[in-house]
Motif scaffolding. Structure first.
Motif, short mmCIF file in Angstrom:
data_model
loop_
_atom_site.label_atom_id
_atom_site.label_comp_id
_atom_site.label_asym_id
_atom_site.label_seq_id
_atom_site.Cartn_x
_atom_site.Cartn_y
_atom_site.Cartn_z
N ASP A 42 13.57 5.26 11.51
CA ASP A 42 14.51 6.13 12.24
C ASP A 42 14.88 7.37 11.44
O ASP A 42 15.19 8.42 12.03
CB ASP A 42 15.77 5.34 12.57
N ALA A 43 14.84 7.28 10.11
CA ALA A 43 15.25 8.41 9.27
C ALA A 43 14.16 9.45 9.11
O ALA A 43 14.38 10.49 8.49
CB ALA A 43 15.69 7.91 7.90
N LEU A 44 12.99 9.19 9.66
CA LEU A 44 11.86 10.12 9.51
C LEU A 44 11.92 11.15 10.64
O LEU A 44 11.92 10.81 11.81
CB LEU A 44 10.54 9.35 9.57
N ASN A 45 11.95 12.43 10.27
CA ASN A 45 12.13 13.49 11.25
C ASN A 45 10.85 14.18 11.68
O ASN A 45 10.76 14.69 12.79
CB ASN A 45 13.07 14.57 10.70
N ILE A 46 9.87 14.24 10.77
CA ILE A 46 8.67 15.00 11.08
C ILE A 46 7.45 14.37 10.42
O ILE A 46 7.54 13.86 9.29
CB ILE A 46 8.83 16.48 10.64
N ILE A 47 6.33 14.37 11.11
CA ILE A 47 5.08 13.81 10.62
C ILE A 47 4.06 14.94 10.48
O ILE A 47 3.91 15.77 11.38
CB ILE A 47 4.55 12.72 11.57
N SER A 113 5.74 -1.06 7.32
CA SER A 113 6.85 -0.14 7.58
C SER A 113 8.05 -0.42 6.68
O SER A 113 8.77 0.51 6.28
CB SER A 113 7.26 -0.22 9.05
N SER A 114 8.29 -1.70 6.33
CA SER A 114 9.43 -2.01 5.47
C SER A 114 9.25 -1.39 4.08
O SER A 114 10.21 -0.94 3.46
CB SER A 114 9.62 -3.52 5.36
N CYS A 115 8.01 -1.35 3.61
CA CYS A 115 7.73 -0.72 2.31
C CYS A 115 7.95 0.79 2.39
O CYS A 115 8.51 1.39 1.47
CB CYS A 115 6.30 -1.02 1.88
N LEU A 116 7.53 1.40 3.49
CA LEU A 116 7.75 2.83 3.67
C LEU A 116 9.25 3.13 3.72
O LEU A 116 9.71 4.14 3.16
CB LEU A 116 7.08 3.32 4.95
N TYR A 117 10.01 2.27 4.37
CA TYR A 117 11.46 2.45 4.43
C TYR A 117 12.07 2.42 3.03
O TYR A 117 12.94 3.25 2.70
CB TYR A 117 12.08 1.35 5.29
N GLU A 118 11.61 1.48 2.19
CA GLU A 118 12.15 1.38 0.84
C GLU A 118 11.82 2.63 0.02
O GLU A 118 12.67 3.11 -0.75
CB GLU A 118 11.60 0.13 0.16
N ARG A 121 14.03 5.53 1.42
CA ARG A 121 15.45 5.37 1.06
C ARG A 121 15.69 5.66 -0.42
O ARG A 121 16.72 6.23 -0.79
CB ARG A 121 15.92 3.95 1.39
N GLU A 122 14.73 5.30 -1.28
CA GLU A 122 14.89 5.52 -2.71
C GLU A 122 15.06 7.01 -3.02
O GLU A 122 15.84 7.40 -3.89
CB GLU A 122 13.69 4.96 -3.47
N VAL A 123 14.33 7.84 -2.28
CA VAL A 123 14.41 9.28 -2.51
C VAL A 123 15.56 9.89 -1.72
O VAL A 123 16.34 10.69 -2.26
CB VAL A 123 13.08 9.97 -2.14
N ALA A 124 15.70 9.52 -0.46
CA ALA A 124 16.69 10.15 0.41
C ALA A 124 18.12 9.75 0.07
O ALA A 124 19.05 10.54 0.27
CB ALA A 124 16.39 9.80 1.87
N THR A 212 8.93 -0.33 -4.27
CA THR A 212 8.46 -1.38 -3.37
C THR A 212 7.19 -1.99 -3.91
O THR A 212 6.59 -1.48 -4.87
CB THR A 212 8.21 -0.80 -1.96
N ARG A 213 6.79 -3.09 -3.30
CA ARG A 213 5.55 -3.78 -3.66
C ARG A 213 4.66 -3.90 -2.43
O ARG A 213 5.14 -4.20 -1.34
CB ARG A 213 5.83 -5.18 -4.21
N LEU A 214 3.38 -3.67 -2.65
CA LEU A 214 2.43 -3.77 -1.54
C LEU A 214 1.05 -3.95 -2.13
O LEU A 214 0.49 -3.03 -2.71
CB LEU A 214 2.47 -2.49 -0.69
N THR A 215 0.49 -5.16 -2.02
CA THR A 215 -0.80 -5.42 -2.63
C THR A 215 -1.93 -4.86 -1.76
O THR A 215 -1.75 -4.57 -0.58
CB THR A 215 -1.04 -6.92 -2.81
N ASN A 216 -3.10 -4.74 -2.36
CA ASN A 216 -4.27 -4.28 -1.62
C ASN A 216 -4.52 -5.13 -0.38
O ASN A 216 -4.92 -4.63 0.66
CB ASN A 216 -5.51 -4.33 -2.51
N HIS A 217 -4.29 -6.43 -0.50
CA HIS A 217 -4.54 -7.33 0.63
C HIS A 217 -3.57 -7.06 1.78
O HIS A 217 -3.91 -7.28 2.94
CB HIS A 217 -4.42 -8.78 0.18
N GLN A 218 -2.38 -6.58 1.47
CA GLN A 218 -1.40 -6.33 2.51
C GLN A 218 -1.71 -5.06 3.30
O GLN A 218 -1.51 -5.02 4.50
CB GLN A 218 0.00 -6.22 1.90
N TRP A 219 -2.18 -3.99 2.58
CA TRP A 219 -2.39 -2.76 3.33
C TRP A 219 -3.84 -2.47 3.64
O TRP A 219 -4.13 -1.58 4.43
CB TRP A 219 -1.72 -1.56 2.68
N ALA A 220 -4.76 -3.23 3.09
CA ALA A 220 -6.14 -3.28 3.57
C ALA A 220 -6.74 -1.93 3.92
O ALA A 220 -7.09 -1.66 5.05
CB ALA A 220 -6.22 -4.21 4.78
N SER A 221 -6.86 -1.06 2.92
CA SER A 221 -7.53 0.21 3.14
C SER A 221 -8.98 -0.02 3.54
O SER A 221 -9.60 -1.00 3.15
CB SER A 221 -7.47 1.04 1.86
#
Length: 274
Positions: A42-47, A113-118, A121-124, A212-221
């Protein structure tokens, strides 16, 4: 020729403004998932998708989200190369006066998305200038190539005095978020060599943390084969060498022990490192 860039803006001026930059070259299979994850913030204004060299349906799939999102779409007909789209997106975000800027590759799969939120939030909200993702929350099996990359990441982070706080984390790997203060301090060009951006941020005593934490297996590039993986490894190793030399005020090269680590870089000394 930079004049061939197609620059389209679909946004409303808001304050504060948080942005997300998505580098994408032929990512029709993944970009919808990335945009779906971003749409939950919700806090993201522009992509800001940075489409470069796309010959598939990446553009159409990105613009399918434009009706529900505020977009600053950057298009370039030729591939800009690895990491360069980040600097273009950062320049756009800075021009739009964004306060926090997420960077998310266009090929990520899964739910993150929860990782992106973290990160955001850390910066904002927490006065952080560079919020990183720990992609190695545990030590598992690593190939010899991965071990070599980890060695150079660790070497750089120790030289920067950051290893005790961020470990192997790096803006070369995984989603991350930066502040407007960082972009105004180190410039946007160095984002095309992420370890150099890290070195400049450390040199300027900016606030750098793992959020945040996000392993390779979670985001599967998307998997692209052994040749690509080796070139990526050589790119990151060369970037780390150049960043370390910059930080130590030494002549900048991508060479160590007689080996040039060019990877996807086209010159021994990238223009971004001077």
């Amino acid at each position: 020729n930079y004049s061939r860039m197609i620059y389209q803006l679909f946004y409303q001026e808001v304050f504060p403004l948080n942005a997300a930059v998505i580098p994408a070259c032929n990512e029709e299979a993944g970009i919808t998932n990335v945009l779906d994850n971003l749409s939950q913030l919700d806090a993201l204004n522009i992509i800001i998708p940075v489409l470069n060299g796309c010959t598939d349906h990446t553009r159409q799939r990105a613009l399918a989200h434009a009706a529900a999102s505020k977009f600053a779409l950057i298009e370039y007909p030729l591939p800009l190369g690895i990491d360069v789209p980040r600097s273009w997106g950062a320049a756009c975000a800075l021009k739009l006066q964004a306060d926090a800027i997420l960077f998310v590759d266009g090929d990520l799969q899964g739910e993150f998305s929860s990782c992106l939120y973290e990160l955001l939030r850390e910066v904002a909200e927490k006065n952080c200038d560079l919020a990183l993702t720990n992609c190695y929350p545990y030590i598992g099996y690593r190939s010899e190539t991965a071990k070599a990359v980890s060695f150079y990441r660790e070497q750089l982070n120790r030289k920067l005095g950051l290893f005790s706080s961020i470990g192997l984390a790096t803006p070369s790997h995984g989603p991350h978020c930066v502040s407007r203060r960082l972009l105004e301090t180190v410039g946007t060009d160095c984002l095309s060599v992420p370890p150099l951006m890290l070195a400049k941020a450390a040199q300027a005593n900016l606030h750098i943390r793992v959020a945040t934490r996000l392993t390779n297996h979670q985001w599967a590039s998307r998997q692209r084969g052994d040749i690509h993986n080796q070139k990526i490894a050589d790119t990151i190793i060369g970037d780390c060498i150049a960043a370390r030399q910059y930080f130590c005020n030494q002549p900048i090269t991508r060479e160590e022990n007689g080996i040039q680590y060019l990877g996807y870089r086209t010159l021994p000394v990238s223009a971004e490192t001077t």
